[in-house]
Write an enzyme that holds these catalytic residues in place. Structure first.
Site, PDB file in Angstrom:
ATOM      1  N   CYS A  69      53.661  35.345  22.283  1.00 49.77           N
ATOM      2  CA  CYS A  69      53.138  35.891  23.649  1.00 49.77           C
ATOM      3  C   CYS A  69      52.972  37.696  23.801  1.00 49.77           C
ATOM      4  O   CYS A  69      53.179  38.742  22.892  1.00 49.77           O
ATOM      5  CB  CYS A  69      53.030  35.576  24.716  1.00 49.77           C
ATOM      6  SG  CYS A  69      51.322  35.418  25.571  1.00 49.77           S
ATOM      7  N   HIS A  90      52.756  29.530  23.412  1.00 45.62           N
ATOM      8  CA  HIS A  90      54.656  29.256  24.118  1.00 45.62           C
ATOM      9  C   HIS A  90      55.071  28.406  23.630  1.00 45.62           C
ATOM     10  O   HIS A  90      54.886  27.397  24.342  1.00 45.62           O
ATOM     11  CB  HIS A  90      53.978  29.510  25.382  1.00 45.62           C
ATOM     12  CG  HIS A  90      53.391  30.431  26.121  1.00 45.62           C
ATOM     13  ND1 HIS A  90      54.943  31.680  26.391  1.00 45.62           N
ATOM     14  CD2 HIS A  90      52.917  31.426  26.421  1.00 45.62           C
ATOM     15  CE1 HIS A  90      54.598  33.241  26.713  1.00 45.62           C
ATOM     16  NE2 HIS A  90      52.358  32.876  26.629  1.00 45.62           N
ATOM     17  N   GLU A 114      57.847  27.561  23.795  1.00 47.36           N
ATOM     18  CA  GLU A 114      59.001  26.667  24.760  1.00 47.36           C
ATOM     19  C   GLU A 114      58.031  25.866  26.000  1.00 47.36           C
ATOM     20  O   GLU A 114      58.832  25.934  26.743  1.00 47.36           O
ATOM     21  CB  GLU A 114      59.726  28.130  25.213  1.00 47.36           C
ATOM     22  CG  GLU A 114      59.127  29.099  26.341  1.00 47.36           C
ATOM     23  CD  GLU A 114      57.783  29.753  25.706  1.00 47.36           C
ATOM     24  OE1 GLU A 114      57.415  29.874  24.513  1.00 47.36           O
ATOM     25  OE2 GLU A 114      57.352  31.033  26.356  1.00 47.36           O
TER      26      GLU A 114
HETATM   27  N1  GLN Z   1      48.769  40.087  29.050  1.00 48.60           N
HETATM   28  C1  GLN Z   1      50.615  39.661  28.627  1.00 48.60           C
HETATM   29  C2  GLN Z   1      50.790  41.377  28.468  1.00 48.60           C
HETATM   30  O1  GLN Z   1      49.883  41.802  27.778  1.00 48.60           O
HETATM   31  C3  GLN Z   1      51.298  38.485  27.959  1.00 48.60           C
HETATM   32  C4  GLN Z   1      50.683  37.183  28.240  1.00 48.60           C
HETATM   33  C5  GLN Z   1      51.896  36.089  28.240  1.00 48.60           C
HETATM   34  O2  GLN Z   1      53.324  36.726  27.683  1.00 48.60           O
HETATM   35  N2  GLN Z   1      51.632  35.405  28.620  1.00 48.60           N
HETATM   36  O3  GLN Z   1      51.930  41.542  28.053  1.00 48.60           O
END
Ligand code: GLN
EC number: 4.3.3.6
Length: 190
Positions: free
Chosen positions: A78, A170, A172
């Site tokens: 992410c 994710h 995890e």
């Molecule tokens: N929206 C976050 C970003 O732009 C990422 C979200 C997340 O890691 N769950 O950094």
């Protein structure tokens, strides 16, 4: 294997739990000394702009970049994926900028900020894996040498380039250990 988890914010303890559940050692990476002994590094989710600022302030940014360029395996989940990307849509500057991918932040918009889907990713496991998306990015462009590992609804959400793995979701945050097993195998194949 000694697997580092960048410990600035986000799902740090969850990644550590999964690494230890698979019988490996997890190292919290907070400063430049922690990076020396690790065989691979996980960049967790969180807020990429905040993580990036701390990476710069602590001097970790250049060190992590150098180790990745030297072939240390890395997995960004992410926000971690955003940190790895060479291009971020509508932003002038990238962060670690080591992977030939273009990402769109918060790509799923406000209505579906968070959702989960069970899908089979054959090279990871023959059983369906829960994929959890939280204000997730997806990949809108890939360069040469980047391989698509998985798409959800036509959008690229997991890719590999050399020893770099990036996922929009994710693993995890679920009980499933298959993705961590997959990354640790990448680290063992050095
Ligand atoms: N929206 C976050 C970003 O732009 C990422 C979200 C997340 O890691 N769950 O950094």
């Amino acid at each position: 294997m000694k697997i580092g988890v960048l410990s600035i914010q986000g799902g740090v303890s969850e990644h550590i739990h999964h690494i230890e559940a698979l019988g490996h050692e997890a190292i919290k990476v907070k400063n430049v000394y922690d990076i020396k002994c690790i065989d691979g590094l996980i960049l967790p989710g969180g807020e990429s702009t905040a993580i990036s600022k701390i990476l710069r302030d602590t001097g970790l940014e250049n060190l992590i970049k150098d180790r990745i360029n030297d072939g240390m395996p890395v997995w960004g989940t992410c926000a971690g994926m955003i940190l790895l990307a060479k291009e971020i849509e509508n932003e002038d500057k990238a962060h670690l900028a080591v992977m030939d991918i273009k990402v769109r932040r918060n790509a799923y918009g406000s209505q579906v900020d968070s959702f989960s889907k069970d899908e089979v990713i054959e090279e990871v496991s023959d059983k369906a894996i829960p994929l959890v998306f939280i204000r997730a990015p997806y990949i809108t462009g890939i360069g040469e040498g980047v391989r698509v590992v998985h798409k959800v609804d036509g959008n690229v959400v997991a890719v590999i380039q050399k020893k770099m793995l990036a996922t929009s979701f994710h693993p995890e945050l679920t009980k499933n250990l298959e993705f961590h097993k997959y990354f640790i195998n990448m680290c063992m194949k050095l």
